[in-house]
Design a protein around this motif. Structure first.
Motif, PDB file in Angstrom:
ATOM      1  N   PRO A  52       1.102  -1.178   0.078  1.00 60.12           N
ATOM      2  CA  PRO A  52      -0.024   0.185  -0.216  1.00 60.12           C
ATOM      3  C   PRO A  52       0.918   1.280  -0.668  1.00 60.12           C
ATOM      4  O   PRO A  52       1.617   1.294   0.618  1.00 60.12           O
ATOM      5  CB  PRO A  52      -0.881   0.007   1.351  1.00 60.12           C
ATOM      6  N   ALA A  53       0.229   2.439  -0.612  1.00 58.46           N
ATOM      7  CA  ALA A  53       0.560   3.131  -0.704  1.00 58.46           C
ATOM      8  C   ALA A  53       0.910   4.634   0.046  1.00 58.46           C
ATOM      9  O   ALA A  53      -0.298   4.370   1.184  1.00 58.46           O
ATOM     10  CB  ALA A  53       1.075   4.110  -2.396  1.00 58.46           C
ATOM     11  N   ASP A  54       1.209   5.827   0.387  1.00 61.98           N
ATOM     12  CA  ASP A  54       0.596   6.681   1.302  1.00 61.98           C
ATOM     13  C   ASP A  54      -0.637   6.504   0.871  1.00 61.98           C
ATOM     14  O   ASP A  54      -1.834   6.852  -0.026  1.00 61.98           O
ATOM     15  CB  ASP A  54       1.290   7.794   1.090  1.00 61.98           C
ATOM     16  N   GLU A  78      -3.511   4.175   1.580  1.00 61.49           N
ATOM     17  CA  GLU A  78      -3.958   3.199   0.848  1.00 61.49           C
ATOM     18  C   GLU A  78      -3.628   2.129   1.895  1.00 61.49           C
ATOM     19  O   GLU A  78      -2.964   2.004   3.272  1.00 61.49           O
ATOM     20  CB  GLU A  78      -3.438   2.571  -0.436  1.00 61.49           C
ATOM     21  N   GLY A 118      -0.542   1.897   4.148  1.00 58.16           N
ATOM     22  CA  GLY A 118      -0.182   3.171   3.828  1.00 58.16           C
ATOM     23  C   GLY A 118       0.917   3.910   4.778  1.00 58.16           C
ATOM     24  O   GLY A 118       0.226   3.890   5.343  1.00 58.16           O
ATOM     25  N   ILE A 135      -5.572  -3.211  -2.945  1.00 56.63           N
ATOM     26  CA  ILE A 135      -5.402  -2.957  -2.349  1.00 56.63           C
ATOM     27  C   ILE A 135      -6.700  -1.367  -2.768  1.00 56.63           C
ATOM     28  O   ILE A 135      -6.966  -1.216  -3.771  1.00 56.63           O
ATOM     29  CB  ILE A 135      -3.846  -1.441  -3.947  1.00 56.63           C
TER      30      ILE A 135
END
Length: 320
Positions: A25-27, A29, A74, A101
């Protein structure tokens, strides 16, 4: 992880199961270990290639809503989400996977008494039905026609219109057996796909909620009462004819209106509020979720075959 991708646009056989890395996961997420995946009509439209002009490409992973357990977060995401069972909207894609995600603003805690399969049957369709009726400015006592009522959006629209006090709730569907099931959910009149078949049905409707669109959509304008409103909330039958507006112009003095509706135009906060209320109602048995069939993720092809053949009442749910 296993994932289903569109290897070739067209028939369901263009779907294939492949192996992909588990994403991080990115920021903003979260990563979800998936328990259930909703198979929606838009998935079939994307798979067909009809939306290629809108940026969809072969290799796309279809699916937009899942339910499962948050396993990673994230940057900027509250770690209290870890281990919680949630419903999630992944966007128009990314759902036919074992680990999905989703943006944190598009997840919602699952009530303990609401199974994952029911959540992905209700999560998006209930919101579309609710705000579709609102977009049509529906008020209690008005008559409603739901065109294409056997899918999850149509089923929820029937229930919500009936609960809100519609004067009549007519449906179009493909068989008497489906009509009987829709009557049990709140329909008062059952019509065939052309809009015929019930002599006691209203001659006209104040609101038409259309899940189908397609070549026959203009013929339903004639079924609107003066000041009637039609709202297209889907296009599972493809786009309408390019000149469909001419039918409304020919009935200029009836002051009819036509609109499209997408839940993307509703704020995340408003979607969350409605979805929370509907999940609670479904958990109490006040709203009925209709799961047509549970199939393994690897059977996405037969799932799409059933949709293309018009065999689905409610929603098919895939399970990893």
């Amino acid at each position: 992880m296993k994932a289903v991708t569109i290897q070739a646009f067209g028939d369901p056989e263009g779907l294939a199961v492949i192996d992909l890395p588990v994403p991080a996961p990115a920021d903003g997420e979260v990563l979800i270990a998936v328990e259930a995946i909703g198979v929606g009509g838009v998935d079939a439209v994307v798979r067909s290639g009809a939306l290629a002009a809108y940026g969809f490409r072969e290799g796309h992973v279809p699916g937009s809503e899942v339910a499962g357990t948050v396993t990673a977060v994230g940057g900027g995401v509250d770690t209290s989400w870890l281990g919680r069972r949630v419903w999630a909207f992944t966007g128009v894609g990314g759902g036919y996977v074992e680990h999905a995600i989703a943006p944190v603003e598009e997840i919602l805690d699952l009530p303990a008494n609401l199974p994952a399969a029911d959540a992905v049957t209700l999560g998006s369709s209930g919101v579309v039905a609710h705000f579709g009726l609102s977009h049509a400015r529906f008020t209690p006592g008005e008559s409603v026609l739901v065109r294409g009522a056997a899918g999850s959006i149509g089923i929820m629209t029937v229930q919500l219109a009936a609960r809100a006090g519609a004067g009549a709730v007519a449906v179009t569907t493909s068989s008497a057996e489906r009509g009987d099931r829709l009557r049990r959910l709140g329909a008062t009149h059952v019509l065939d796909r052309s809009g015929e078949g019930d002599e006691d049905a209203p001659a006209g409707y104040d609101v038409i909620i259309d899940v189908v669109a397609g070549a026959d959509m203009p013929s339903f304008f004639a079924r609107l009462n003066p000041n009637g409103r039609m709202v297209a909330v889907g296009a599972v039958g493809g786009p309408p004819p390019a000149d469909f507006g001419m039918t409304m112009m020919a009935a200029f003095q009836k002051s009819m209106s036509f609109a499209t509706f997408s839940a993307a135009t509703v704020s995340p906060a408003d979607r969350r509020a409605v979805r929370t209320e509907q999940f609670t109602a479904a958990g109490r048995g006040e709203l009925e979720t209709v799961v047509h069939e549970l199939l393994p993720l690897e059977q996405a092809v037969p799932a799409h075959r059933k949709m293309d053949a018009g065999e689905v009442f409610g929603r098919i749910v895939l399970t990893p």
